[in-house]
Design an enzyme around this catalytic site. Sequence first.
Site, PDB file in Angstrom:
ATOM      1  N   GLY A 102    -107.546 -15.952  -9.269  1.00  0.00           N
ATOM      2  CA  GLY A 102    -107.382 -15.571  -7.889  1.00  0.00           C
ATOM      3  C   GLY A 102    -107.794 -16.831  -7.219  1.00  0.00           C
ATOM      4  O   GLY A 102    -108.015 -17.848  -7.746  1.00  0.00           O
ATOM      5  N   LYS A 103    -107.426 -17.238  -5.973  1.00  0.00           N
ATOM      6  CA  LYS A 103    -107.772 -18.174  -4.933  1.00  0.00           C
ATOM      7  C   LYS A 103    -107.381 -17.934  -3.610  1.00  0.00           C
ATOM      8  O   LYS A 103    -107.093 -16.946  -3.252  1.00  0.00           O
ATOM      9  CB  LYS A 103    -106.468 -19.314  -5.403  1.00  0.00           C
ATOM     10  CG  LYS A 103    -106.861 -20.582  -5.119  1.00  0.00           C
ATOM     11  CD  LYS A 103    -107.521 -21.104  -6.254  1.00  0.00           C
ATOM     12  CE  LYS A 103    -107.786 -22.738  -6.135  1.00  0.00           C
ATOM     13  NZ  LYS A 103    -108.493 -23.324  -7.295  1.00  0.00           N
ATOM     14  N   GLY A 104    -108.192 -18.694  -2.823  1.00  0.00           N
ATOM     15  CA  GLY A 104    -108.397 -18.495  -1.331  1.00  0.00           C
ATOM     16  C   GLY A 104    -108.398 -19.830  -0.744  1.00  0.00           C
ATOM     17  O   GLY A 104    -108.406 -20.733  -1.184  1.00  0.00           O
TER      18      GLY A 104
END
Length: 410
Positions: A102-104
Amino acid sequence: MSSSSNPTSAAYKHAIKELGLKSNIASTLEMPDRELTVEVPFRRDNGEMDSVIGFRVQHNNTRGPFKGGIRYHQHVDIEEVRSLATLMTWKTSLLDIPYGGGKGGIGVDPSKYSKTELERMSRNFFRAIDPIIGVNIDIPAPDVNTNAQVMSWFMDEYSQTHGYTPAIVTGKPLELGGSEGREAATGRGTAVITRETADKWGVDLKNSKVVIQGFGNVGSYAAKFLHEYGCKIIGVSDVTGGLYDPDGLDVPSLFEHNSQNRTIDGFNQGKKISNDELLALECDFMIPAALGSAINKSNVDSLNCKVIIEAANGPVTGDAANKLWDRKIGIIPDILTNAGGVTVSYFEWVQNLQQFKWTEDDVNEKLETKMVQAFNEVFELREKNNVPMRIASFMVAIDRVHKAYALRQG
Ligand code: NAD
């Protein structure tokens, strides 16, 4: 970025072909599971309301909870976050860590805000993504322009509604459940991978010549550990320029100078050189540890090394990688080289879940085991299939996710 200059998408396609996976599986594994865009309103110090846009992309959780950092940068947009989230799935799989990817991020220049404004923005962002995160669902971490303080705010915000939950983020300060060894982990992992590469490429590690571009967290610790292994660090650079000494720089003093001044500028040893001259130095190992696309069409022909060890994310463009393959210059890819950081993040989460603290020696020993294991797996596949290390890394990673996917869906 076109696929010819984007090494990740080109490597993905090549690895899929080598593995003989069908196109429907390839697109299923490539597509993110979920993408969330949120408005983040927050109050400025002058009392006015402001708002920014934030993202969290959950790429794949077949092998475990989504895992990846949160970046604050004016260039952050959904496409960048999506491609970084995808890379995390392959990185965690390659290291055989029970996580997905994931990444944000928030599209904001954090230097334009006060600390109290950043705190309100961070807390509100975390509240906005609260419905999709959790200790067994999605575990954020620091990335560009976010740090242990931002992780403390995230953890505090989450704990106010869910009870004391240190395992919701990694990269925390030691006082809040951070792990020993995390700060040095990516540089340590880079040094371990360089050592293993020397062995396979027939380079005498002691007395080998190393050049490092970027002397921040990753570059400085890589220099420190490689120096301890007996390598000669003949050139280093940061954003202010480079230093060169053919007999090897005094790394412990340089490390100290850099820790105090946050730059290598002003260090009293070595000849001053430009970053372009640094990349052209004759050496065994060239370690780009600064920016993406640092080695590209315009400078690739000047390189004079045996192997490039990609400590930064995406430092060699696809076009440059093709030229280097023709010249028989090896590339050890980012998803393998710099995976020490996420590996110790995983150890931090495990310690939080166990409510038990490991010693620094424990952490370093387990990190070393993971890195060497991944390196050997990739190297074996490289030999067997006669493919570059990057393709072999993607093959190991994709195969592991695909097998788990087939078992869960079959
Ligand atoms: P950092 O901000 O601590 O250090 C970056 C260094 O690069 C600094 O010394 C800076 O002066 C130098 N630099 C910037 N522009 C430059 C230029 N044009 N030429 C030469 N040097 C330049 O960052 P970091 O945490 O060390 O990360 C470095 C790279 O490693 C990034 O690509 C990052 O995404 C990647 N990475 C970091 C980690 C980690 O745990 N820190 C983990 C995985 C990947």
